[in-house]
Design a protein around this motif. Sequence first.
Motif, PDB file in Angstrom:
ATOM      1  N   ALA A  44     -31.706 -33.672  -6.151  1.00 38.09           N
ATOM      2  CA  ALA A  44     -31.118 -34.961  -6.527  1.00 38.09           C
ATOM      3  C   ALA A  44     -29.662 -35.079  -6.075  1.00 38.09           C
ATOM      4  O   ALA A  44     -29.207 -36.165  -5.710  1.00 38.09           O
ATOM      5  CB  ALA A  44     -31.212 -35.155  -8.036  1.00 38.09           C
ATOM      6  N   LEU A  45     -28.940 -33.952  -6.087  1.00 39.44           N
ATOM      7  CA  LEU A  45     -27.514 -33.982  -5.749  1.00 39.44           C
ATOM      8  C   LEU A  45     -27.234 -33.657  -4.285  1.00 39.44           C
ATOM      9  O   LEU A  45     -26.118 -33.885  -3.808  1.00 39.44           O
ATOM     10  CB  LEU A  45     -26.753 -33.007  -6.651  1.00 39.44           C
ATOM     11  CG  LEU A  45     -26.783 -33.351  -8.141  1.00 39.44           C
ATOM     12  CD1 LEU A  45     -26.279 -32.172  -8.962  1.00 39.44           C
ATOM     13  CD2 LEU A  45     -25.961 -34.603  -8.418  1.00 39.44           C
ATOM     14  N   GLY A  46     -28.213 -33.097  -3.599  1.00 40.03           N
ATOM     15  CA  GLY A  46     -28.009 -32.741  -2.205  1.00 40.03           C
ATOM     16  C   GLY A  46     -27.010 -31.620  -2.004  1.00 40.03           C
ATOM     17  O   GLY A  46     -26.228 -31.652  -1.044  1.00 40.03           O
ATOM     18  N   VAL A  47     -27.003 -30.647  -2.901  1.00 41.75           N
ATOM     19  CA  VAL A  47     -26.097 -29.503  -2.791  1.00 41.75           C
ATOM     20  C   VAL A  47     -26.916 -28.218  -2.796  1.00 41.75           C
ATOM     21  O   VAL A  47     -28.068 -28.200  -3.231  1.00 41.75           O
ATOM     22  CB  VAL A  47     -25.057 -29.466  -3.937  1.00 41.75           C
ATOM     23  CG1 VAL A  47     -24.153 -30.680  -3.892  1.00 41.75           C
ATOM     24  CG2 VAL A  47     -25.717 -29.347  -5.285  1.00 41.75           C
ATOM     25  N   SER A  48     -26.293 -27.142  -2.328  1.00 39.77           N
ATOM     26  CA  SER A  48     -26.977 -25.856  -2.296  1.00 39.77           C
ATOM     27  C   SER A  48     -27.091 -25.289  -3.712  1.00 39.77           C
ATOM     28  O   SER A  48     -26.314 -25.633  -4.607  1.00 39.77           O
ATOM     29  CB  SER A  48     -26.218 -24.867  -1.414  1.00 39.77           C
ATOM     30  OG  SER A  48     -24.978 -24.536  -2.019  1.00 39.77           O
ATOM     31  N   GLN A  49     -28.048 -24.407  -3.892  1.00 44.22           N
ATOM     32  CA  GLN A  49     -28.248 -23.797  -5.200  1.00 44.22           C
ATOM     33  C   GLN A  49     -27.045 -22.944  -5.593  1.00 44.22           C
ATOM     34  O   GLN A  49     -26.660 -22.919  -6.758  1.00 44.22           O
ATOM     35  CB  GLN A  49     -29.521 -22.966  -5.226  1.00 44.22           C
ATOM     36  CG  GLN A  49     -29.819 -22.416  -6.614  1.00 44.22           C
ATOM     37  CD  GLN A  49     -31.180 -21.762  -6.701  1.00 44.22           C
ATOM     38  OE1 GLN A  49     -32.027 -21.943  -5.831  1.00 44.22           O
ATOM     39  NE2 GLN A  49     -31.397 -21.009  -7.755  1.00 44.22           N
ATOM     40  N   SER A  50     -26.422 -22.273  -4.634  1.00 45.91           N
ATOM     41  CA  SER A  50     -25.264 -21.437  -4.961  1.00 45.91           C
ATOM     42  C   SER A  50     -24.089 -22.281  -5.449  1.00 45.91           C
ATOM     43  O   SER A  50     -23.405 -21.908  -6.400  1.00 45.91           O
ATOM     44  CB  SER A  50     -24.850 -20.579  -3.765  1.00 45.91           C
ATOM     45  OG  SER A  50     -24.504 -21.389  -2.670  1.00 45.91           O
ATOM     46  N   LYS A  51     -23.863 -23.423  -4.798  1.00 45.01           N
ATOM     47  CA  LYS A  51     -22.781 -24.311  -5.240  1.00 45.01           C
ATOM     48  C   LYS A  51     -23.091 -24.879  -6.619  1.00 45.01           C
ATOM     49  O   LYS A  51     -22.229 -24.925  -7.497  1.00 45.01           O
ATOM     50  CB  LYS A  51     -22.587 -25.457  -4.245  1.00 45.01           C
ATOM     51  CG  LYS A  51     -21.468 -26.403  -4.626  1.00 45.01           C
ATOM     52  CD  LYS A  51     -21.242 -27.466  -3.582  1.00 45.01           C
ATOM     53  CE  LYS A  51     -20.078 -28.351  -3.983  1.00 45.01           C
ATOM     54  NZ  LYS A  51     -19.751 -29.336  -2.956  1.00 45.01           N
ATOM     55  N   LEU A  52     -24.332 -25.285  -6.829  1.00 48.02           N
ATOM     56  CA  LEU A  52     -24.713 -25.852  -8.117  1.00 48.02           C
ATOM     57  C   LEU A  52     -24.643 -24.811  -9.228  1.00 48.02           C
ATOM     58  O   LEU A  52     -24.222 -25.127 -10.344  1.00 48.02           O
ATOM     59  CB  LEU A  52     -26.116 -26.454  -8.026  1.00 48.02           C
ATOM     60  CG  LEU A  52     -26.599 -27.187  -9.264  1.00 48.02           C
ATOM     61  CD1 LEU A  52     -25.665 -28.349  -9.609  1.00 48.02           C
ATOM     62  CD2 LEU A  52     -28.010 -27.693  -9.060  1.00 48.02           C
ATOM     63  N   SER A  53     -25.019 -23.574  -8.926  1.00 49.59           N
ATOM     64  CA  SER A  53     -24.982 -22.512  -9.933  1.00 49.59           C
ATOM     65  C   SER A  53     -23.581 -22.323 -10.485  1.00 49.59           C
ATOM     66  O   SER A  53     -23.395 -22.101 -11.684  1.00 49.59           O
ATOM     67  CB  SER A  53     -25.507 -21.204  -9.353  1.00 49.59           C
ATOM     68  OG  SER A  53     -26.872 -21.310  -9.088  1.00 49.59           O
ATOM     69  N   PHE A  54     -22.578 -22.412  -9.622  1.00 45.11           N
ATOM     70  CA  PHE A  54     -21.182 -22.307 -10.051  1.00 45.11           C
ATOM     71  C   PHE A  54     -20.853 -23.393 -11.081  1.00 45.11           C
ATOM     72  O   PHE A  54     -20.241 -23.122 -12.119  1.00 45.11           O
ATOM     73  CB  PHE A  54     -20.260 -22.421  -8.833  1.00 45.11           C
ATOM     74  CG  PHE A  54     -18.813 -22.568  -9.180  1.00 45.11           C
ATOM     75  CD1 PHE A  54     -18.062 -21.470  -9.551  1.00 45.11           C
ATOM     76  CD2 PHE A  54     -18.197 -23.816  -9.145  1.00 45.11           C
ATOM     77  CE1 PHE A  54     -16.713 -21.603  -9.878  1.00 45.11           C
ATOM     78  CE2 PHE A  54     -16.858 -23.961  -9.473  1.00 45.11           C
ATOM     79  CZ  PHE A  54     -16.119 -22.841  -9.835  1.00 45.11           C
ATOM     80  N   HIS A  55     -21.277 -24.609 -10.813  1.00 43.94           N
ATOM     81  CA  HIS A  55     -20.979 -25.731 -11.700  1.00 43.94           C
ATOM     82  C   HIS A  55     -21.806 -25.664 -12.986  1.00 43.94           C
ATOM     83  O   HIS A  55     -21.306 -25.997 -14.066  1.00 43.94           O
ATOM     84  CB  HIS A  55     -21.204 -27.048 -10.966  1.00 43.94           C
ATOM     85  CG  HIS A  55     -20.197 -27.270  -9.882  1.00 43.94           C
ATOM     86  ND1 HIS A  55     -18.885 -27.599 -10.130  1.00 43.94           N
ATOM     87  CD2 HIS A  55     -20.302 -27.184  -8.537  1.00 43.94           C
ATOM     88  CE1 HIS A  55     -18.219 -27.719  -8.998  1.00 43.94           C
ATOM     89  NE2 HIS A  55     -19.071 -27.467  -8.006  1.00 43.94           N
ATOM     90  N   LEU A  56     -23.049 -25.232 -12.877  1.00 45.00           N
ATOM     91  CA  LEU A  56     -23.872 -25.085 -14.081  1.00 45.00           C
ATOM     92  C   LEU A  56     -23.309 -24.007 -14.998  1.00 45.00           C
ATOM     93  O   LEU A  56     -23.356 -24.132 -16.223  1.00 45.00           O
ATOM     94  CB  LEU A  56     -25.318 -24.768 -13.702  1.00 45.00           C
ATOM     95  CG  LEU A  56     -26.097 -25.921 -13.095  1.00 45.00           C
ATOM     96  CD1 LEU A  56     -27.423 -25.433 -12.515  1.00 45.00           C
ATOM     97  CD2 LEU A  56     -26.325 -27.023 -14.119  1.00 45.00           C
ATOM     98  N   LYS A  57     -22.742 -22.962 -14.405  1.00 45.23           N
ATOM     99  CA  LYS A  57     -22.113 -21.909 -15.210  1.00 45.23           C
ATOM    100  C   LYS A  57     -20.941 -22.477 -16.013  1.00 45.23           C
ATOM    101  O   LYS A  57     -20.772 -22.185 -17.192  1.00 45.23           O
ATOM    102  CB  LYS A  57     -21.646 -20.770 -14.306  1.00 45.23           C
ATOM    103  CG  LYS A  57     -21.006 -19.636 -15.061  1.00 45.23           C
ATOM    104  CD  LYS A  57     -20.524 -18.549 -14.122  1.00 45.23           C
ATOM    105  CE  LYS A  57     -19.827 -17.469 -14.941  1.00 45.23           C
ATOM    106  NZ  LYS A  57     -19.053 -16.563 -14.117  1.00 45.23           N
TER     107      LYS A  57
END
Length: 107
Positions: A44-57
């Motif tokens: 949905a956001l068009g971002v990589s999982q590694s980048k998203l993981s940082f923000h979810l943390k």
Amino acid sequence: MQKTFSLPSTLVVAGFHALSDPLRVQVLDLLRDQELCVCDLTEALGVSQSKLSFHLKALKEAQLVQTRHEGRWIYYSLNLSQFAVLEQYLAEFRRFSPILPARACRE
């Protein structure tokens, strides 16, 4: 008279810090209606999982989201009680601060 707040200040700071990033706000907007797994969020956001993981943390540390494990997937949802903590913190300013009319600056 000095006011003291009973709210845990580290959670308030972490909450507002988490809300200061546009991508994290987008994540919260997506979670507003339903819980989602990381794969749904990355798509949905068009971002990589590694980048998203940082923000979810950051969102999880601020306790704005909670997780649920199902098999190998982790599902994220809003932790509404933490939003209530932030609302209460802001409400204290409204309650104890008089609203003054804007003053014109003199040059």
